[in-house]
Design a protein around this motif. Structure first.
Motif, PDB file in Angstrom:
ATOM      1  N   UNK A   1       0.831  -1.211   0.000  1.00 29.21           N
ATOM      2  CA  UNK A   1       0.000   0.000   0.000  1.00 29.21           C
ATOM      3  C   UNK A   1       0.861   1.255   0.000  1.00 29.21           C
ATOM      4  N   UNK A   2       1.992   1.201   0.661  1.00 30.73           N
ATOM      5  CA  UNK A   2       2.881   2.354   0.715  1.00 30.73           C
ATOM      6  C   UNK A   2       2.388   3.461   1.610  1.00 30.73           C
ATOM      7  N   UNK A   3       1.349   3.202   2.365  1.00 28.94           N
ATOM      8  CA  UNK A   3       0.808   4.217   3.268  1.00 28.94           C
ATOM      9  C   UNK A   3       0.865   3.701   4.703  1.00 28.94           C
ATOM     10  N   UNK A   4       0.980   4.626   5.619  1.00 20.31           N
ATOM     11  CA  UNK A   4       1.049   4.271   7.042  1.00 20.31           C
ATOM     12  C   UNK A   4      -0.366   4.005   7.588  1.00 20.31           C
ATOM     13  N   UNK A   5      -0.557   2.826   8.248  1.00 18.56           N
ATOM     14  CA  UNK A   5      -1.837   2.503   8.883  1.00 18.56           C
ATOM     15  C   UNK A   5      -1.791   2.940  10.340  1.00 18.56           C
ATOM     16  N   UNK A   6      -2.813   3.701  10.725  1.00 22.91           N
ATOM     17  CA  UNK A   6      -2.827   4.216  12.105  1.00 22.91           C
ATOM     18  C   UNK A   6      -3.456   3.213  13.081  1.00 22.91           C
ATOM     19  N   UNK A   7      -4.290   2.296  12.615  1.00 18.44           N
ATOM     20  CA  UNK A   7      -4.940   1.309  13.486  1.00 18.44           C
ATOM     21  C   UNK A   7      -4.417  -0.089  13.162  1.00 18.44           C
ATOM     22  N   UNK A   8      -4.112  -0.807  14.209  1.00 18.33           N
ATOM     23  CA  UNK A   8      -3.632  -2.175  14.050  1.00 18.33           C
ATOM     24  C   UNK A   8      -4.744  -3.129  14.486  1.00 18.33           C
ATOM     25  N   UNK A   9      -5.174  -4.075  13.631  1.00 20.21           N
ATOM     26  CA  UNK A   9      -6.179  -5.056  14.049  1.00 20.21           C
ATOM     27  C   UNK A   9      -5.568  -6.114  14.979  1.00 20.21           C
ATOM     28  N   UNK A  10      -6.319  -6.479  16.027  1.00 20.67           N
ATOM     29  CA  UNK A  10      -5.913  -7.546  16.948  1.00 20.67           C
ATOM     30  C   UNK A  10      -6.701  -8.791  16.585  1.00 20.67           C
ATOM     31  N   UNK A  11      -6.010  -9.866  16.247  1.00 23.18           N
ATOM     32  CA  UNK A  11      -6.648 -11.120  15.870  1.00 23.18           C
ATOM     33  C   UNK A  11      -6.681 -12.078  17.067  1.00 23.18           C
ATOM     34  N   UNK A  12      -7.791 -12.851  17.185  1.00 22.85           N
ATOM     35  CA  UNK A  12      -7.924 -13.832  18.276  1.00 22.85           C
ATOM     36  C   UNK A  12      -6.910 -14.943  18.098  1.00 22.85           C
ATOM     37  N   UNK A  13      -6.207 -15.261  19.159  1.00 18.27           N
ATOM     38  CA  UNK A  13      -5.203 -16.328  19.110  1.00 18.27           C
ATOM     39  C   UNK A  13      -5.829 -17.714  19.224  1.00 18.27           C
ATOM     40  N   UNK A  14      -7.025 -17.814  19.889  1.00 19.68           N
ATOM     41  CA  UNK A  14      -7.687 -19.109  20.094  1.00 19.68           C
ATOM     42  C   UNK A  14      -9.181 -18.942  19.873  1.00 19.68           C
ATOM     43  N   UNK A  15      -9.867 -20.061  19.762  1.00 20.02           N
ATOM     44  CA  UNK A  15     -11.333 -20.068  19.676  1.00 20.02           C
ATOM     45  C   UNK A  15     -11.905 -20.350  21.056  1.00 20.02           C
ATOM     46  N   UNK A  16     -13.080 -19.811  21.340  1.00 23.67           N
ATOM     47  CA  UNK A  16     -13.740 -20.063  22.624  1.00 23.67           C
ATOM     48  C   UNK A  16     -14.748 -18.998  22.963  1.00 23.67           C
ATOM     49  N   UNK A  17     -15.229 -19.069  24.207  1.00 18.15           N
ATOM     50  CA  UNK A  17     -16.239 -18.128  24.688  1.00 18.15           C
ATOM     51  C   UNK A  17     -15.573 -17.075  25.575  1.00 18.15           C
ATOM     52  N   UNK A  18     -15.992 -15.830  25.381  1.00 18.98           N
ATOM     53  CA  UNK A  18     -15.467 -14.751  26.208  1.00 18.98           C
ATOM     54  C   UNK A  18     -16.084 -14.872  27.604  1.00 18.98           C
ATOM     55  N   UNK A  19     -15.264 -15.143  28.574  1.00 20.72           N
ATOM     56  CA  UNK A  19     -15.755 -15.257  29.961  1.00 20.72           C
ATOM     57  C   UNK A  19     -15.539 -13.970  30.747  1.00 20.72           C
ATOM     58  N   UNK A  20     -14.672 -13.087  30.230  1.00 18.48           N
ATOM     59  CA  UNK A  20     -14.457 -11.811  30.910  1.00 18.48           C
ATOM     60  C   UNK A  20     -13.956 -10.776  29.903  1.00 18.48           C
ATOM     61  N   UNK A  21     -14.588  -9.606  29.894  1.00 21.06           N
ATOM     62  CA  UNK A  21     -14.185  -8.486  29.039  1.00 21.06           C
ATOM     63  C   UNK A  21     -13.460  -7.481  29.923  1.00 21.06           C
TER      64      UNK A  21
END
Length: 613
Positions: A209-229
């Motif tokens: 792209x040659x352009x600077x991205x200001x936001x970095x996406x965070x990807x889930x490392x594992x599958x499962x249910x969110x038990x605490x936010x």
């Protein structure tokens, strides 16, 4: 002349006949009268002695009323038989039937104890993962906004704005310009982004792209249910900060509580059958895979873990579970076991009665035994009995009462001697018994010395007739008992000492003549004697630990008295399984709140309500 001679002969013969007749009447009749007089004298010499079935110490030469309780006197039976064993107490078949005495031959079995367990469903700790941010920055967007949401591995869960990321991208673009001459700078710039968990594809896209991205996406490392936010939109996070806690619930743990008293029985590998209240009608099974090596200092329990598959996610964390385990004795494969009703306790000794049958009839001999672990409805016997011995399993207290009256060795008097017969009868001073004898609370044989009757656990739901006056007097005993209980809750031996004296005073004012039924009369005699003995012991000592040892006996007998006769007040029977060296002990309270008199402040809330009266 001849006529005169005949006349003389007739007169002589008549005189002779008359003399013989008079002699027979006089001497023959005297002999019969003498026999009758002898028989009458024999009857007079064997005059009947009359006694009271409730108070055997009463002896009178004629029938009438008992001077103590007013009941009709009965003839005293003389026992002309002889016993082979001078230490044994004989009982007739009639007496055994009246006392409901039954026996059982001792044998060896594989001891099994059914233990009830309570616990909860928990997530498998090994499948819990903390999803963190690998770069510092501000949370710009959250793609997962609530707990319980299911996420897949690789799914974008948040976007983070990071000034450091912007700088790193600019360095990457500058390093690309000199990649041909200085490739190490270009590779170092890419490695810096990889340390922030950016993939090769993400780095390639940035370069393309040659352009600077200001936001970095965070990807889930594992599958499962969110038990605490753990974050909200706009939060600033540091590197390594946890954003979510994710759990895989395809398998879960069920953690059961094991009390100290049950720990010798429960082992790794034991099968537990359990139910879930929210899934009625279904039974689940699992084997114990792990037991905590330490005890929780607050709850005094250890956790036993069961791992179980959770198909369909039907078992959810924090669900309650109730289970049972058939625990086997780990020490021996077979052991002598006896019913709990066969054992009588004196505080320090445990005794049973051995049945012997001789040509003179049936007799019972007292024997001390050493008990092992409790089986719930029975005990393992370590010493004192052999396979094949026949013991009394019901009516043991009645046999012991007969032994006391006969001066034979008994639970309260192992050496034998005169029986102690002091009781409270409408204001009379009760006997000052030093013992603390009693039976197990759950199946207490309350023997009647006169009728040789029996109370077992099943009789406790059958109220006996008592006047309102008697119930009010019993209520005063209960009131003094509650003061004693509160003193032990507060660890105050001095107040407990004073409260025990109030119990004795209230007990002296209970008028036994208010009980007109023989059976009720006999039961209260035994109960009041035990209450008096325990309260008397507490009143003479100030050591709280020693007082609590007598208090458990007092509580057990007073509880039986209230169940039998009733008081005009709601009473809760409460139980602590760890009292009395993990044997468990009961107490009475007028409130549902648990305040443990056996531990006081050390474990004030340990216990549960077992009955409501």
């Amino acid at each position: 002349m001849k006529s005169e001679t005949q006349k003389i002969v007739k007169i002589a013969l008549s005189t002779l006949v008359l003399g013989l007749l008079l002699g027979w009447l006089l001497f023959g009749g005297s002999k019969g009268n003498a026999t009758e007089e002898h028989q009458h004298a024999s009857e007079v010499s064997e005059e009947t002695t009359w006694t009271c079935s409730m108070h055997p110490q009463i002896r009178q030469p004629e029938p009438g009323d008992c001077p103590i309780c007013g009941m009709d006197l009965i003839p005293l039976e003389n026992d002309n038989g002889s016993e082979l064993d001078p230490m044994a107490v004989s009982m007739s078949k009639t007496a055994m039937q009246l006392a409901n005495v039954t026996t059982e031959i001792v044998g060896k079995t594989a001891p099994v104890k059914l233990i009830n367990l309570n616990g909860k469903v928990e997530a498998d700790e090994r499948s819990i993962y903390s999803q963190s941010s690998h770069i510092p920055g501000r949370v710009e967007r959250l793609m997962v906004n609530f707990t319980g949401e299911y996420i897949k591995q690789g799914q974008i869960i948040a976007y983070i704005y990071s000034p450091d990321l912007v700088t790193a991208q600019e360095e990457l673009f500058e390093a690309r310009k000199v990649a041909d001459t200085q490739p190490q700078f270009f590779n170092a710039a890419k490695e810096k982004l990889k340390n922030w968990k950016l993939s090769d594809n993400q780095i390639a896209q940035i370069l393309q792209s040659g352009t600077v991205k200001e936001e970095l996406p965070i990807h889930a490392d594992v599958s499962g249910y969110v038990t605490e936010k753990m974050v909200n939109l706009g939060d600033y996070v540091n590197k390594g900060k946890a954003l979510y806690q994710i759990a895989n619930l395809n398998s879960v743990w069920v953690l059961f509580d094991i009390y100290e008293s049950d720990m010798p029985w429960v082992r790794k590998g034991d099968e537990v059958v359990f139910t879930i209240p929210s899934l009625p009608g279904e039974n689940f099974k699992g084997r114990i895979s792990y037991i905590d090596p330490v005890i929780n200092p607050m709850t005094r329990v250890a956790k036993a873990r069961i791992e179980i598959g959770n198909t369909g996610l039907r078992l959810k964390p924090e669900m309650f579970a109730s289970g049972t385990v058939k625990a086997k004795q780990p020490i021996a494969s077979e052991a002598i076991t006896i019913p709990k009703s066969a054992v009588m306790w004196t505080g320090e000794r445990s005794v049973v009665y051995i049945k012997n049958t001789t040509s003179n009839g049936v007799n019972f001999v007292l024997r001390d035994v050493t008990l092992g672990p409790s089986l719930g409805n029975g005990f393992i016997v370590k010493e004192g009995l052999q396979e094949g011995d026949e013991i009394a399993v019901n009516g043991t207290f009645s046999i012991d009462a007969a032994a006391q009256l006969a001066g034979k060795p008994s639970m309260m008097n192992p050496e034998g001697g005169p029986a102690m017969t002091g009781h409270n009868h409408g204001g009379m001073k009760m006997g000052d018994d030093k013992g603390t004898g009693g039976s197990d609370h759950s199946e207490m044989d309350m023997g009647d010395p006169g009728l040789e009757n029996k109370i077992d656990h099943s009789d406790m739901n059958q109220r006996m007739t008592a006047t309102a006056t008697f119930k009010n007097q019993l209520k005063q005993v209960l009131s003094a008992y509650l003061e004693l209980k509160d003193a032990l809750v507060n660890d105050n031996g001095t107040k407990a000492n004073a409260a025990a004296k109030k119990v004795l005073s209230a007990l002296e004012h209970v008028d036994m003549k208010q009980l007109t039924d023989k059976k009720a009369h006999g039961h209260w005699m035994t109960i009041s004697k035990e209450i008096s003995s325990s309260a008397n012991s507490i009143s003479k000592i100030s050591d709280v630990k020693a007082q609590r040892n007598h208090f458990k006996q007092l509580s057990a007998h007073l509880s039986n008295g209230i169940k039998l006769f009733g008081v005009d007040q709601k009473i809760y029977e409460q139980f602590c399984p760890m009292a009395d060296n993990d044997k468990g002990a009961y107490w009475l309270s007028t409130t549902k709140e648990i305040k443990n008199p056996y531990f006081g402040e050390a474990m004030l809330t340990c216990g549960e309500i077992t009955d409501e009266m």
